[in-house]
Write a protein that holds these residues in place. Structure first.
Motif, PDB file in Angstrom:
ATOM      1  N   VAL A 130       1.027  -1.297   0.190  1.00 44.17           N
ATOM      2  CA  VAL A 130      -0.111   0.092  -0.090  1.00 44.17           C
ATOM      3  C   VAL A 130       0.945   1.361  -0.168  1.00 44.17           C
ATOM      4  O   VAL A 130       1.830   1.463   0.905  1.00 44.17           O
ATOM      5  CB  VAL A 130      -0.918   0.047   1.016  1.00 44.17           C
ATOM      6  CG1 VAL A 130      -1.722   1.400   1.387  1.00 44.17           C
ATOM      7  CG2 VAL A 130      -1.848  -1.230   1.129  1.00 44.17           C
ATOM      8  N   GLY A 131       0.696   2.204  -1.148  1.00 36.09           N
ATOM      9  CA  GLY A 131       1.339   3.330  -0.980  1.00 36.09           C
ATOM     10  C   GLY A 131       2.625   3.396  -1.471  1.00 36.09           C
ATOM     11  O   GLY A 131       3.563   4.442  -1.631  1.00 36.09           O
ATOM     12  N   ARG A 132       3.277   2.113  -1.935  1.00 28.80           N
ATOM     13  CA  ARG A 132       4.695   1.945  -2.585  1.00 28.80           C
ATOM     14  C   ARG A 132       4.772   2.587  -3.744  1.00 28.80           C
ATOM     15  O   ARG A 132       3.840   2.529  -4.682  1.00 28.80           O
ATOM     16  CB  ARG A 132       5.189   0.397  -2.483  1.00 28.80           C
ATOM     17  CG  ARG A 132       5.067  -0.232  -1.206  1.00 28.80           C
ATOM     18  CD  ARG A 132       5.909   0.398  -0.149  1.00 28.80           C
ATOM     19  NE  ARG A 132       7.240   0.255  -0.495  1.00 28.80           N
ATOM     20  CZ  ARG A 132       8.083  -0.942  -0.077  1.00 28.80           C
ATOM     21  NH1 ARG A 132       7.332  -1.780   0.655  1.00 28.80           N
ATOM     22  NH2 ARG A 132       9.254  -1.147  -0.413  1.00 28.80           N
ATOM     23  N   ASP A 133       5.903   2.634  -4.357  1.00 24.76           N
ATOM     24  CA  ASP A 133       6.278   3.288  -5.871  1.00 24.76           C
ATOM     25  C   ASP A 133       6.724   1.818  -6.595  1.00 24.76           C
ATOM     26  O   ASP A 133       7.760   1.348  -6.342  1.00 24.76           O
ATOM     27  CB  ASP A 133       7.851   4.224  -5.371  1.00 24.76           C
ATOM     28  CG  ASP A 133       7.911   4.444  -6.804  1.00 24.76           C
ATOM     29  OD1 ASP A 133       7.472   4.097  -7.958  1.00 24.76           O
ATOM     30  OD2 ASP A 133       8.723   5.544  -6.952  1.00 24.76           O
ATOM     31  N   ASP A 191      -1.630  -1.164  -7.135  1.00 29.08           N
ATOM     32  CA  ASP A 191      -2.818  -0.441  -7.295  1.00 29.08           C
ATOM     33  C   ASP A 191      -3.893  -1.431  -6.462  1.00 29.08           C
ATOM     34  O   ASP A 191      -4.824  -0.963  -5.820  1.00 29.08           O
ATOM     35  CB  ASP A 191      -3.414  -0.589  -8.539  1.00 29.08           C
ATOM     36  CG  ASP A 191      -2.954   0.716  -9.037  1.00 29.08           C
ATOM     37  OD1 ASP A 191      -2.125   1.631  -8.614  1.00 29.08           O
ATOM     38  OD2 ASP A 191      -3.382   1.041 -10.418  1.00 29.08           O
ATOM     39  N   GLN A 192      -3.865  -2.719  -6.686  1.00 31.42           N
ATOM     40  CA  GLN A 192      -4.878  -3.833  -6.023  1.00 31.42           C
ATOM     41  C   GLN A 192      -4.787  -3.751  -4.460  1.00 31.42           C
ATOM     42  O   GLN A 192      -5.891  -3.550  -3.823  1.00 31.42           O
ATOM     43  CB  GLN A 192      -4.649  -5.041  -6.385  1.00 31.42           C
ATOM     44  CG  GLN A 192      -5.829  -6.043  -6.252  1.00 31.42           C
ATOM     45  CD  GLN A 192      -5.777  -7.428  -6.693  1.00 31.42           C
ATOM     46  OE1 GLN A 192      -4.935  -7.606  -7.565  1.00 31.42           O
ATOM     47  NE2 GLN A 192      -6.690  -8.057  -6.115  1.00 31.42           N
TER      48      GLN A 192
END
Length: 95
Positions: free
Chosen positions: A36-39, A68-69
């Motif tokens: 979650v929230g990673r690049d 995204d998921q």
């Protein structure tokens, strides 16, 4: 019984099988919640570094899909992300 995100196996994500999960694990990502929230580009670059070679660019599409998921978007096929990946890569070449 449905596992929470903290307990989830990465292979529960669309497009993530054992091989892709292994690439995530090579950079310390073992749970969906960690995405979650990673690049995605940074994760892909770290995966390539861990493998000692540039990995298939389609893996970046898969990483984009997984991030995204994990963030709540619907699961989409990895190829949905190919045009965005190509735009990102073209932008990095012109920097």
């Amino acid at each position: 019984m449905t596992a929470s995100h903290d307990e989830s196996d990465l292979t529960e994500l669309v497009n993530v099988g054992r091989s892709v999960a292994g690439h995530f694990e090579s950079v310390g990502v073992t749970r969906i919640a960690q995405l979650v929230g990673r690049d995605p580009v940074e994760l892909y670059e770290r995966m390539s570094a861990a493998a000692g070679q540039r990995l298939d660019p389609c893996l970046l599409d898969t990483v984009m899909s997984a991030v995204d998921q994990a963030g709540g978007e619907p699961g989409r096929p990895w190829w949905h992300y190919t045009p965005e990946r190509k735009r990102l890569q073209a932008g990095r070449r012109s920097d």
